[in-house]
Design a protein around this motif. Structure first.
Motif, PDB file in Angstrom:
ATOM      1  N   ASN A  72       0.842  -1.191   0.000  1.00 50.42           N
ATOM      2  CA  ASN A  72       0.000   0.000   0.000  1.00 50.42           C
ATOM      3  C   ASN A  72       0.883   1.249   0.000  1.00 50.42           C
ATOM      4  O   ASN A  72       0.691   2.157   0.788  1.00 50.42           O
ATOM      5  CB  ASN A  72      -0.891  -0.074   1.255  1.00 50.42           C
ATOM      6  CG  ASN A  72      -1.916   1.019   1.322  1.00 50.42           C
ATOM      7  OD1 ASN A  72      -2.202   1.687   0.349  1.00 50.42           O
ATOM      8  ND2 ASN A  72      -2.469   1.210   2.514  1.00 50.42           N
ATOM      9  N   LEU A  73       1.898   1.277  -0.866  1.00 51.69           N
ATOM     10  CA  LEU A  73       2.900   2.339  -0.840  1.00 51.69           C
ATOM     11  C   LEU A  73       2.363   3.685  -1.309  1.00 51.69           C
ATOM     12  O   LEU A  73       1.569   3.766  -2.247  1.00 51.69           O
ATOM     13  CB  LEU A  73       4.108   1.953  -1.690  1.00 51.69           C
ATOM     14  CG  LEU A  73       5.018   0.899  -1.080  1.00 51.69           C
ATOM     15  CD1 LEU A  73       5.992   0.376  -2.124  1.00 51.69           C
ATOM     16  CD2 LEU A  73       5.768   1.468   0.105  1.00 51.69           C
ATOM     17  N   MET A  74       2.834   4.735  -0.657  1.00 50.70           N
ATOM     18  CA  MET A  74       2.527   6.095  -1.062  1.00 50.70           C
ATOM     19  C   MET A  74       3.324   6.427  -2.327  1.00 50.70           C
ATOM     20  O   MET A  74       4.370   5.833  -2.562  1.00 50.70           O
ATOM     21  CB  MET A  74       2.926   7.075   0.043  1.00 50.70           C
ATOM     22  CG  MET A  74       2.156   6.900   1.326  1.00 50.70           C
ATOM     23  SD  MET A  74       2.702   8.094   2.550  1.00 50.70           S
ATOM     24  CE  MET A  74       3.545   7.013   3.669  1.00 50.70           C
ATOM     25  N   PRO A  75       2.861   7.382  -3.143  1.00 48.53           N
ATOM     26  CA  PRO A  75       3.628   7.790  -4.324  1.00 48.53           C
ATOM     27  C   PRO A  75       5.037   8.239  -3.925  1.00 48.53           C
ATOM     28  O   PRO A  75       5.231   8.893  -2.908  1.00 48.53           O
ATOM     29  CB  PRO A  75       2.823   8.969  -4.885  1.00 48.53           C
ATOM     30  CG  PRO A  75       1.445   8.781  -4.352  1.00 48.53           C
ATOM     31  CD  PRO A  75       1.602   8.112  -3.010  1.00 48.53           C
ATOM     32  N   GLU A  78       8.081   3.851  -4.056  1.00 49.39           N
ATOM     33  CA  GLU A  78       8.214   2.578  -4.772  1.00 49.39           C
ATOM     34  C   GLU A  78       9.570   1.915  -4.542  1.00 49.39           C
ATOM     35  O   GLU A  78       9.694   0.698  -4.584  1.00 49.39           O
ATOM     36  CB  GLU A  78       7.969   2.770  -6.276  1.00 49.39           C
ATOM     37  CG  GLU A  78       6.530   3.125  -6.620  1.00 49.39           C
ATOM     38  CD  GLU A  78       6.210   4.605  -6.475  1.00 49.39           C
ATOM     39  OE1 GLU A  78       7.127   5.422  -6.252  1.00 49.39           O
ATOM     40  OE2 GLU A  78       5.020   4.951  -6.568  1.00 49.39           O
ATOM     41  N   LYS A  79      10.607   2.715  -4.300  1.00 47.32           N
ATOM     42  CA  LYS A  79      11.950   2.149  -4.102  1.00 47.32           C
ATOM     43  C   LYS A  79      12.018   1.267  -2.849  1.00 47.32           C
ATOM     44  O   LYS A  79      12.965   0.522  -2.673  1.00 47.32           O
ATOM     45  CB  LYS A  79      13.000   3.258  -4.032  1.00 47.32           C
ATOM     46  CG  LYS A  79      12.863   4.179  -2.833  1.00 47.32           C
ATOM     47  CD  LYS A  79      13.899   5.287  -2.870  1.00 47.32           C
ATOM     48  CE  LYS A  79      13.719   6.218  -1.697  1.00 47.32           C
ATOM     49  NZ  LYS A  79      14.658   7.318  -1.720  1.00 47.32           N
ATOM     50  N   PHE A  80      11.027   1.352  -1.980  1.00 48.01           N
ATOM     51  CA  PHE A  80      11.017   0.558  -0.751  1.00 48.01           C
ATOM     52  C   PHE A  80      10.260  -0.759  -0.911  1.00 48.01           C
ATOM     53  O   PHE A  80      10.013  -1.451   0.061  1.00 48.01           O
ATOM     54  CB  PHE A  80      10.425   1.372   0.401  1.00 48.01           C
ATOM     55  CG  PHE A  80      11.223   2.582   0.744  1.00 48.01           C
ATOM     56  CD1 PHE A  80      12.517   2.473   1.230  1.00 48.01           C
ATOM     57  CD2 PHE A  80      10.700   3.855   0.562  1.00 48.01           C
ATOM     58  CE1 PHE A  80      13.275   3.584   1.533  1.00 48.01           C
ATOM     59  CE2 PHE A  80      11.445   4.980   0.867  1.00 48.01           C
ATOM     60  CZ  PHE A  80      12.732   4.846   1.349  1.00 48.01           C
ATOM     61  N   LYS A  81       9.876  -1.104  -2.133  1.00 52.57           N
ATOM     62  CA  LYS A  81       9.115  -2.340  -2.357  1.00 52.57           C
ATOM     63  C   LYS A  81      10.065  -3.528  -2.401  1.00 52.57           C
ATOM     64  O   LYS A  81      10.354  -4.106  -3.444  1.00 52.57           O
ATOM     65  CB  LYS A  81       8.305  -2.240  -3.639  1.00 52.57           C
ATOM     66  CG  LYS A  81       7.234  -3.296  -3.721  1.00 52.57           C
ATOM     67  CD  LYS A  81       6.322  -3.034  -4.889  1.00 52.57           C
ATOM     68  CE  LYS A  81       5.271  -4.110  -4.950  1.00 52.57           C
ATOM     69  NZ  LYS A  81       4.044  -3.748  -4.318  1.00 52.57           N
ATOM     70  N   LYS A  82      10.593  -3.875  -1.237  1.00 53.49           N
ATOM     71  CA  LYS A  82      11.481  -5.027  -1.053  1.00 53.49           C
ATOM     72  C   LYS A  82      11.148  -5.621   0.306  1.00 53.49           C
ATOM     73  O   LYS A  82      10.415  -5.019   1.085  1.00 53.49           O
ATOM     74  CB  LYS A  82      12.941  -4.583  -1.114  1.00 53.49           C
ATOM     75  CG  LYS A  82      13.322  -3.610  -0.018  1.00 53.49           C
ATOM     76  CD  LYS A  82      14.768  -3.189  -0.089  1.00 53.49           C
ATOM     77  CE  LYS A  82      15.079  -2.279   1.099  1.00 53.49           C
ATOM     78  NZ  LYS A  82      16.453  -1.894   1.168  1.00 53.49           N
ATOM     79  N   PRO A  83      11.638  -6.794   0.636  1.00 51.15           N
ATOM     80  CA  PRO A  83      11.327  -7.387   1.951  1.00 51.15           C
ATOM     81  C   PRO A  83      11.916  -6.570   3.106  1.00 51.15           C
ATOM     82  O   PRO A  83      13.061  -6.119   3.044  1.00 51.15           O
ATOM     83  CB  PRO A  83      11.975  -8.773   1.875  1.00 51.15           C
ATOM     84  CG  PRO A  83      12.153  -9.054   0.431  1.00 51.15           C
ATOM     85  CD  PRO A  83      12.373  -7.723  -0.229  1.00 51.15           C
ATOM     86  N   PHE A 145       0.510  11.910   7.909  1.00 48.69           N
ATOM     87  CA  PHE A 145       1.242  11.182   6.876  1.00 48.69           C
ATOM     88  C   PHE A 145       0.620   9.819   6.596  1.00 48.69           C
ATOM     89  O   PHE A 145       1.044   9.121   5.684  1.00 48.69           O
ATOM     90  CB  PHE A 145       2.714  11.042   7.268  1.00 48.69           C
ATOM     91  CG  PHE A 145       3.450  12.345   7.228  1.00 48.69           C
ATOM     92  CD1 PHE A 145       3.709  12.967   6.019  1.00 48.69           C
ATOM     93  CD2 PHE A 145       3.858  12.961   8.399  1.00 48.69           C
ATOM     94  CE1 PHE A 145       4.373  14.183   5.970  1.00 48.69           C
ATOM     95  CE2 PHE A 145       4.522  14.170   8.368  1.00 48.69           C
ATOM     96  CZ  PHE A 145       4.780  14.791   7.144  1.00 48.69           C
ATOM     97  N   GLY A 146      -0.396   9.439   7.356  1.00 47.57           N
ATOM     98  CA  GLY A 146      -1.085   8.173   7.105  1.00 47.57           C
ATOM     99  C   GLY A 146      -2.055   8.236   5.944  1.00 47.57           C
ATOM    100  O   GLY A 146      -2.438   7.221   5.384  1.00 47.57           O
ATOM    101  N   GLY A 147      -2.481   9.447   5.585  1.00 45.45           N
ATOM    102  CA  GLY A 147      -3.308   9.637   4.406  1.00 45.45           C
ATOM    103  C   GLY A 147      -4.792   9.342   4.550  1.00 45.45           C
ATOM    104  O   GLY A 147      -5.526   9.384   3.575  1.00 45.45           O
TER     105      GLY A 147
END
Length: 174
Positions: A72-75, A78-83, A145-147
């Motif tokens: 559920n990544l924020m715009p 995306e670079k944090f989409k790893k384990p 920052f939780g949106g």
């Protein structure tokens, strides 16, 4: 539950009956620190420099971490989409920490999760009923920052007893 408007951190050092609570995620770094990089969590981490490490070590002692890939990544995140090593803990308080932790996200780069806020609220409710002489100060969870919107979160908080103060920075008009 009571609403309070102003700076929640004005309650720091106001006596042992007051518990300051910050909204957090469950991400533990490779150096065993809880990620506290935005909002009231960052403010608490700056106020209490050892908090990130102490919190992570206490969570790791009491809960089993899991490997988690954020979904559920924020715009821009995306670079944090790893384990990542994450922990689901909901609400956590220890007299060995200067603040209580109220979990709103699994991973720091995600939006807040209403289901997780509901889980954390249930744990906070149980703690608040068990310790009615303590006043717990909680920032309104998930809306910065939780949106999430106030309207999405407010119904989840209605179950909290009167010894929980939910803080907002300022009154919203209208």
């Amino acid at each position: 539950m009571r609403y309070v408007f102003g700076d929640m951190f004005s309650m720091v050092n106001r006596g042992s009956n007051n518990i300051l609570c910050v909204t957090t995620n469950g991400t533990i770094t490779k150096s065993n620190q809880l990620v506290m990089g935005r909002g009231n969590a960052l403010q608490a981490a700056r106020l209490f420099p050892s908090l990130k490490t102490k919190a992570a070590l206490m969570l790791l002692k009491h809960f089993k971490p899991q490997t988690y890939i954020p979904v559920n990544l924020m715009p821009g995140k995306e670079k944090f989409k790893k384990p990542w090593k994450t922990i689901i803990y909901g609400f956590f308080y220890s007299e060995n920490l200067p603040v209580a932790l109220f979990q709103v996200k699994k991973h720091f780069g995600e939006y807040a999760d209403p289901g997780l806020i509901n889980f954390s609220t249930g744990m906070l409710k149980a703690y608040a009923f068990k310790t009615p002489t303590k006043i717990i100060h909680l920032p309104f969870p998930g809306i910065g920052f939780g949106g999430l919107s106030v309207e999405a979160v407010e119904p989840l908080l209605r179950v909290l007893p009167d010894n929980v103060c939910v803080w907002r920075r300022r009154k919203s008009v209208g």
